[in-house]
Design a protein around this motif. Sequence first.
Motif, PDB file in Angstrom:
ATOM      1  N   GLU A  95     -40.850 -44.642 -14.006  1.00 27.84           N
ATOM      2  CA  GLU A  95     -42.174 -45.200 -14.248  1.00 27.84           C
ATOM      3  C   GLU A  95     -43.139 -44.587 -13.242  1.00 27.84           C
ATOM      4  N   THR A  96     -44.199 -43.942 -13.756  1.00 27.23           N
ATOM      5  CA  THR A  96     -45.182 -43.284 -12.907  1.00 27.23           C
ATOM      6  C   THR A  96     -46.575 -43.618 -13.431  1.00 27.23           C
ATOM      7  N   GLU A  97     -47.579 -43.121 -12.747  1.00 31.55           N
ATOM      8  CA  GLU A  97     -48.949 -43.328 -13.224  1.00 31.55           C
ATOM      9  C   GLU A  97     -49.180 -42.629 -14.565  1.00 31.55           C
ATOM     10  N   LEU A  98     -48.325 -41.687 -14.919  1.00 37.67           N
ATOM     11  CA  LEU A  98     -48.438 -40.981 -16.196  1.00 37.67           C
ATOM     12  C   LEU A  98     -47.752 -41.715 -17.335  1.00 37.67           C
ATOM     13  N   ARG A 100     -44.090 -44.114 -18.735  1.00 33.85           N
ATOM     14  CA  ARG A 100     -42.664 -44.406 -18.594  1.00 33.85           C
ATOM     15  C   ARG A 100     -41.858 -43.327 -19.315  1.00 33.85           C
ATOM     16  N   PRO A 118     -49.224 -44.555 -20.487  1.00 31.16           N
ATOM     17  CA  PRO A 118     -49.744 -45.844 -20.050  1.00 31.16           C
ATOM     18  C   PRO A 118     -50.721 -46.416 -21.084  1.00 31.16           C
ATOM     19  N   TYR A 122     -54.528 -42.020 -19.654  1.00 32.61           N
ATOM     20  CA  TYR A 122     -54.134 -41.184 -18.533  1.00 32.61           C
ATOM     21  C   TYR A 122     -55.030 -41.421 -17.328  1.00 32.61           C
ATOM     22  N   PRO A 123     -54.470 -41.240 -16.131  1.00 37.62           N
ATOM     23  CA  PRO A 123     -55.335 -41.330 -14.949  1.00 37.62           C
ATOM     24  C   PRO A 123     -56.339 -40.166 -14.948  1.00 37.62           C
TER      25      PRO A 123
END
Length: 124
Positions: A95-98, A100, A118, A122-123
Amino acid sequence: MTHVLRIGGVFFRSKDPAATAAWYQTHLRLPIEDYGGATLGARDHEAVWAPFAADTNYFGPTDQPLMVNYVVADLDAVLESLRADGVEVDDRLEETELGRFGWAVDGDGRRFELWQPPAAGYPA
């Protein structure tokens, strides 16, 4: 019913990822980014193209030359369905900011990646 929404990326082994990326940038005008790959397509419908080191472990314990990333809406449901079907599924989730990520192996023994972006996009 859970299913794949689209291709999220194509990752492949390369003896020299930087040189490979430069070749594609020069000859096909791929917009190579700082991470060494390119993001292609319209925002929220992008696909990643990325060369990886020839000895990468990201593709799992295998020597397969490439790995495809598939975008899914509900990673947990897809992984549960695959397990129920007897498919080999990696127990590890990332699990990342980008988003799962999860992995499984197809009928020919190729590892593939599943990606749930997410919900908020996207961030920046």
